[in-house]
Write a protein that holds these residues in place. Structure first.
Motif, PDB file in Angstrom:
ATOM      1  N   ASP A  75      34.822  90.005-105.845  1.00  0.00           N
ATOM      2  CA  ASP A  75      35.165  90.055-107.266  1.00  0.00           C
ATOM      3  C   ASP A  75      36.510  89.416-107.571  1.00  0.00           C
ATOM      4  OD1 ASP A  75      32.802  91.357-107.769  1.00  0.00           O
ATOM      5  OD2 ASP A  75      33.688  93.369-107.795  1.00  0.00           O
ATOM      6  N   HIS A  76      37.306  89.157-106.536  1.00  0.00           N
ATOM      7  CA  HIS A  76      38.606  88.515-106.776  1.00  0.00           C
ATOM      8  C   HIS A  76      38.431  87.032-107.121  1.00  0.00           C
ATOM      9  CE1 HIS A  76      42.933  88.413-106.751  1.00  0.00           C
ATOM     10  NE2 HIS A  76      42.973  87.438-105.861  1.00  0.00           N
ATOM     11  N   TRP A  77      37.252  86.499-106.860  1.00  0.00           N
ATOM     12  CA  TRP A  77      36.983  85.104-107.232  1.00  0.00           C
ATOM     13  C   TRP A  77      36.673  85.059-108.728  1.00  0.00           C
ATOM     14  CZ3 TRP A  77      33.556  81.929-109.597  1.00  0.00           C
ATOM     15  CH2 TRP A  77      33.674  80.562-109.344  1.00  0.00           C
ATOM     16  N   VAL A 100      39.577  77.459-110.124  1.00  0.00           N
ATOM     17  CA  VAL A 100      39.116  78.638-109.380  1.00  0.00           C
ATOM     18  C   VAL A 100      39.944  78.757-108.101  1.00  0.00           C
ATOM     19  CG1 VAL A 100      36.794  78.563-110.342  1.00  0.00           C
ATOM     20  CG2 VAL A 100      37.303  77.274-108.256  1.00  0.00           C
ATOM     21  N   PRO A 101      40.008  79.973-107.506  1.00  0.00           N
ATOM     22  CA  PRO A 101      40.842  80.145-106.303  1.00  0.00           C
ATOM     23  C   PRO A 101      40.402  79.263-105.136  1.00  0.00           C
ATOM     24  CG  PRO A 101      40.236  82.273-107.236  1.00  0.00           C
ATOM     25  CD  PRO A 101      39.427  81.243-107.963  1.00  0.00           C
ATOM     26  N   LEU A 102      39.115  79.246-104.868  1.00  0.00           N
ATOM     27  CA  LEU A 102      38.527  78.387-103.846  1.00  0.00           C
ATOM     28  C   LEU A 102      37.234  77.820-104.416  1.00  0.00           C
ATOM     29  CD1 LEU A 102      38.993  80.667-100.674  1.00  0.00           C
ATOM     30  CD2 LEU A 102      40.307  78.598-101.225  1.00  0.00           C
ATOM     31  N   ALA A 103      36.972  76.568-104.109  1.00  0.00           N
ATOM     32  CA  ALA A 103      35.780  75.915-104.657  1.00  0.00           C
ATOM     33  C   ALA A 103      34.515  76.603-104.159  1.00  0.00           C
ATOM     34  CB  ALA A 103      35.773  74.446-104.265  1.00  0.00           C
ATOM     35  N   LYS A 104      33.576  76.764-105.062  1.00  0.00           N
ATOM     36  CA  LYS A 104      32.277  77.365-104.749  1.00  0.00           C
ATOM     37  C   LYS A 104      31.191  76.419-105.258  1.00  0.00           C
ATOM     38  CE  LYS A 104      31.602  81.760-105.696  1.00  0.00           C
ATOM     39  NZ  LYS A 104      31.342  82.999-106.493  1.00  0.00           N
ATOM     40  N   ASP A 105      30.304  76.014-104.409  1.00  0.00           N
ATOM     41  CA  ASP A 105      29.159  75.159-104.748  1.00  0.00           C
ATOM     42  C   ASP A 105      29.549  73.699-104.977  1.00  0.00           C
ATOM     43  OD1 ASP A 105      27.540  77.422-104.642  1.00  0.00           O
ATOM     44  OD2 ASP A 105      27.860  77.839-106.776  1.00  0.00           O
ATOM     45  N   LYS A 106      30.700  73.438-105.601  1.00  0.00           N
ATOM     46  CA  LYS A 106      31.048  72.074-105.967  1.00  0.00           C
ATOM     47  C   LYS A 106      32.562  71.899-105.942  1.00  0.00           C
ATOM     48  CE  LYS A 106      30.084  68.756-109.731  1.00  0.00           C
ATOM     49  NZ  LYS A 106      29.500  68.580-111.084  1.00  0.00           N
ATOM     50  N   TYR A 271      48.130  78.845-109.806  1.00  0.00           N
ATOM     51  CA  TYR A 271      47.644  78.008-108.728  1.00  0.00           C
ATOM     52  C   TYR A 271      46.819  78.875-107.774  1.00  0.00           C
ATOM     53  CZ  TYR A 271      50.708  73.993-109.805  1.00  0.00           C
ATOM     54  OH  TYR A 271      51.318  72.911-110.391  1.00  0.00           O
ATOM     55  N   SER A 272      45.926  78.237-107.038  1.00  0.00           N
ATOM     56  CA  SER A 272      45.094  78.980-106.084  1.00  0.00           C
ATOM     57  C   SER A 272      45.939  79.819-105.135  1.00  0.00           C
ATOM     58  CB  SER A 272      44.237  77.997-105.280  1.00  0.00           C
ATOM     59  OG  SER A 272      43.350  77.294-106.114  1.00  0.00           O
ATOM     60  N   GLU A 273      47.018  79.254-104.676  1.00  0.00           N
ATOM     61  CA  GLU A 273      47.862  79.953-103.704  1.00  0.00           C
ATOM     62  C   GLU A 273      48.490  81.208-104.304  1.00  0.00           C
ATOM     63  OE1 GLU A 273      47.461  75.617-103.150  1.00  0.00           O
ATOM     64  OE2 GLU A 273      48.429  76.782-104.748  1.00  0.00           O
ATOM     65  N   GLU A 274      48.781  81.167-105.622  1.00  0.00           N
ATOM     66  CA  GLU A 274      49.370  82.342-106.272  1.00  0.00           C
ATOM     67  C   GLU A 274      48.350  83.455-106.469  1.00  0.00           C
ATOM     68  OE1 GLU A 274      52.904  80.355-108.972  1.00  0.00           O
ATOM     69  OE2 GLU A 274      50.826  80.119-109.637  1.00  0.00           O
ATOM     70  N   VAL A 275      47.088  83.092-106.508  1.00  0.00           N
ATOM     71  CA  VAL A 275      46.012  84.082-106.598  1.00  0.00           C
ATOM     72  C   VAL A 275      45.717  84.674-105.224  1.00  0.00           C
ATOM     73  CG1 VAL A 275      43.565  84.421-107.131  1.00  0.00           C
ATOM     74  CG2 VAL A 275      44.980  82.975-108.603  1.00  0.00           C
TER      75      VAL A 275
END
Length: 788
Positions: A75-77, A100-106, A271-275
């Motif tokens: 759920d953190h995504w 998004v924090p980390l790419a999913k699907d694309k 930024y992703s890193e801050e998440v």
């Protein structure tokens, strides 16, 4: 005794001894026991489907603590927040898509994070990254702005499809008009001259000396999360992190320590890193650290890139502007978390210092498969200023007018302020200039650069001797000091020193000195006896951040208000101690309060501070302990700074090598707190402007690969290319705040592109060259001159 005045003095910076002796804390200096280190798998493709991810080999490596994919986050995504909502403009179209924090699907840009690795050291983490296999199905990348909006263009976001009349991949469409701007064609038919051109302007990467970084430490016993972050907005990082992690705001402390350059990209969040880093610290119950390397910085930290403008200007025979129309495309990158700040700034700042009676502007912000675009020093103002200044230069040539005369004839006269431009600005209010007086700055710049002598004597003599010299002179405005607010706490302490805490962070602006000067004047202490704390949410709880040239204006006035409150408390307490002498008969000098011109009556501030916080005894009802106050300031709208840049260059016509011989800036930022620090701000901005105009270029391949992703290819100007500058100031105080200040942080960078274009055209006048693009370079200039 006369009270010492520090406001307006050239005082050396309080913070420099710490910086020069290596005692200043930066994020990478934070080293905690049992700390985990992070590295990322980043997409090598600009546009691709993710078919599968195999992390098994990395998980088995010694020293690897954890490996996370988008699925691992549960759920953190979540997509990141929209930082700036679209303004209330009729007919606006806005498609919200955030990172998004980390790419999913694309994956949607080369460098987008796909997998996070936590290990005992950065070395192990990087080795583990090499053992992770991601199977991609590459897709056609969207790179070119004009191709991106075509009906047959690939889609960056599958659900942002082609819309008739707007295009494909559209992040936003905005149209604004002033006066009879909608009747441009009718106005143009009656005009004596219409100039029409296509312009291209690309900004670039901030390339701060210190890359981004974050350290997070979760104390599970205290239930407290401490974050050290290279952010320009620590309060909002605290609030957002608390919300994401289900914590209360008082459980999260964010510290933005000394930062080696912000320039705008570090106001971006999250930024992703801050998440991910704070979340991982809580999951793993150990401190976690990530420090960006330079190759990551080129693709993972936001850019500010290109716009294409189709612009027209209608004028009468005397060179007075009748109407302007502009249509442009703006590259938003793969996501648009910062809303429309950059293109709105372009749209609004195009109007410049000029009395434009009719204006029509529309822009389309376009998603592309490139790194996210957010503000970078200037934040879209460069693009707008380039278009207006180039149109004026072209019109002046057509009409046979001097380039300074056409500007003078169109300046907004002083008696028209406050001046309403009738369109909506980035702060959601009407674009209104609070004050200004542009002709004195123009005259001063002409005098300093030797304008008349150059054309009468210096340039002709140089040409006779085989040298190619040119002069440029342009004007600009800078919207500064926008809201919503900032606050500060000022306290006179029992040791006789004064502390100041404010919610904004500092990235080299000299806050520790400028803010101290404001307080020192109010409380009669030395600047060196004022301790300033910035960017620590435990020290001051509220604030918006350091951006948009607003620190000295908004935080400075909050600090001034709090210091005035403390001054009042000091005088009231001292009056009681001195047999109820009237407060107007007291003065604060040298860290003491005394009856005017009666040093023997002096009471040290430290002594008063102790008396203001008694351990025993009764006090009058309503008495507040301590010599302390918190206060806030929020402006009605932003203060508008302005100025003139002028320079003389020499070009080698064989190689197109360019050398700046002289550079002059005449700037108006209202009342100046510290001219020495202000000059430094101007110098730094000009240096970045020079890089943007003639050296730096974010070059992409047709498949979305950044080709200039190192300092071998992305050329920064050095001390060899940046000249000594002459800086002068004219002053029109802002009526919007008690100090009369305006911002200055971006002024040096804003007009340098059109300045280069004008000076180069002047030097190469015999070639008939017309420059409609920035950045340039010796090779690009050679191509333009030779018709390639």
């Amino acid at each position: 005794m006369t009270e010492t005045r520090y406001f307006g003095k050239r005082i050396k910076r309080n913070e420099d001894p710490r910086l020069l002796t290596g005692q200043a804390l930066f994020v990478d200096d934070v080293d905690l026991p049992d700390m985990g280190h992070v590295a990322f798998v980043r997409s090598p493709h600009a546009h691709a489907r993710i078919l599968s991810i195999d992390t098994s080999a990395a998980v088995e490596m010694d020293g690897v603590v954890a490996v996370y994919t988008a699925v691992s986050l549960g759920d953190h995504w979540q997509p990141g927040p929209l930082l700036v909502s679209p303004p209330p403009i009729d007919g606006i179209l806005f498609n919200q898509r955030t990172q998004v924090p980390l790419a999913k699907d694309k994956v949607r840009y080369a460098g987008e994070p796909v997998v996070m690795v936590v290990a005992a050291s950065r070395y192990v983490a990087e080795d583990a990254v090499d053992q992770i296999w991601v199977d991609y199905a590459p897709l056609t990348a969207v790179v070119d702005l004009e191709q991106a909006i075509r009906e047959d263009a690939p889609l960056v976001h599958d659900d942002v499809a082609f819309a008739p009349g707007v295009g494909a991949n559209v992040n936003a469409f905005v149209k604004q008009t002033k006066g009879d701007g909608a009747r441009f064609d009718a106005i143009a038919r009656q005009a004596d001259l219409v100039v029409k051109r296509r312009f291209y302007y690309d900004h670039g990467a901030a390339a701060a000396m210190e890359n981004r970084g974050i350290v997070a430490d979760w104390d599970r016993r205290a239930g407290r999360l401490t974050i050290w972050d290279t952010t320009q907005a620590p309060v909002f990082i605290r609030n957002g992190t608390a919300a994401m992690l289900g914590l209360s705001e008082n459980q999260v402390r964010v510290i933005a320590p000394f930062i080696g350059g912000g320039f705008g990209p570090k106001i971006m969040m999250f930024y992703s890193e801050e998440v991910l880093v704070p979340w991982a610290a809580m999951q793993l119950k150990r401190p976690i650290k990530w420090i960006e390397d330079r190759s990551e910085n080129f693709v993972a930290t936001t850019h500010e890139r290109d716009q294409i403008h189709w612009a027209e200007m209608a004028l009468d025979k005397d060179g007075r502007i009748l109407a302007v129309r502009d249509k442009f495309l703006h590259d938003a990158g793969a996501y648009a978390p910062y809303g429309l700040t950059v293109p709105l700034n372009s749209q609004c700042t195009l109007l410049g210092c000029y009395d434009v009676p009719a204006y029509e502007s529309e822009f389309t912000a376009v998603f592309t498969n490139k790194t996210i675009v957010t503000p970078y020093r200037g934040a879209g103002r460069q693009h707008g200023v380039f278009v207006m200044e180039r149109l004026l230069d072209i019109a002046a040539k057509e009409l046979g007018l001097d380039r300074t005369e056409i500007r003078r004839r169109n300046f907004i006269p002083p008696d028209k302020f406050p001046y309403d431009n009738e369109i909506i600005y980035q702060d959601f209010g009407p674009l209104k200039y609070d004050s200004g007086n542009y002709e004195p700055a123009l005259d001063r710049a002409k005098e300093l650069i030797g304008y008349d002598e150059f054309f009468a004597k210096i340039q002709p003599e140089a040409r006779a001797n085989g040298r190619t010299l040119g002069l440029g002179l342009v004007s600009y405005v800078e919207g500064t000091g926008i809201g919503p607010y900032e606050g500060a706490r000022v306290q006179a302490q029992s040791n006789g020193r004064v502390s100041v805490a404010t919610g904004i962070g500092t990235q080299g602006q000299g806050h520790f000195t400028s803010f101290a000067q404001i307080v020192a004047d109010q409380l009669g202490v030395k600047v060196t006896d004022v301790d300033v704390i910035t960017g620590d949410t435990d020290q001051f709880h509220w604030g918006a951040g350091t951006f948009a040239s607003r620190g000295a204006v908004v935080a400075g006035n909050a600090i001034n208000a709090a210091a005035q409150d403390v001054r009042g408390k000091i005088l009231k307490l001292a009056s009681a101690q001195l047999d109820n002498v009237a407060e107007e008969h007291l003065e604060l000098v040298d860290g003491r309060v005394q009856i005017k011109d009666t040093p023997d009556s002096a009471i040290p501030l430290g002594q008063l501070a102790q008396q203001a916080n008694p351990m025993r005894g009764a006090v009058q009802p309503g008495t507040e302990p301590g010599l302390e106050s918190s206060n806030y300031f929020g402006p009605e709208y932003g203060a508008t700074a302005s100025g003139i840049h002028a320079m003389i260059i020499e070009i080698d016509p064989e190689t197109m090598e360019l050398k700046i011989l002289r550079y002059v800036v005449v700037h108006d930022c209202g009342e100046v707190i510290n001219p020495l620090i202000l000059d430094g701000q101007i110098h730094g901005g000009v240096a970045q402007g020079i890089g943007n105009a003639f050296y730096e270029k974010l070059s992409y391949s047709p498949d979305g690969q950044l080709l200039s992703g190192s300092f071998m290819d992305y050329l920064l100007p050095t001390a060899m290319e940046v000249p000594r500058m002459e800086v002068a100031h004219v002053t029109t105080p802002s009526p919007l705040n008690p100090l009369g200040t305006k911002g200055a942080g971006e002024a040096g960078a804003i007009p340098v592109g059109p300045l280069f274009a004008q000076a180069i055209e002047d030097a190469l006048a015999e070639t008939g060259l017309e420059i409609l693009e920035i950045p340039l370079s010796p090779s690009r200039l050679w191509e333009l001159v030779n018709g390639d």
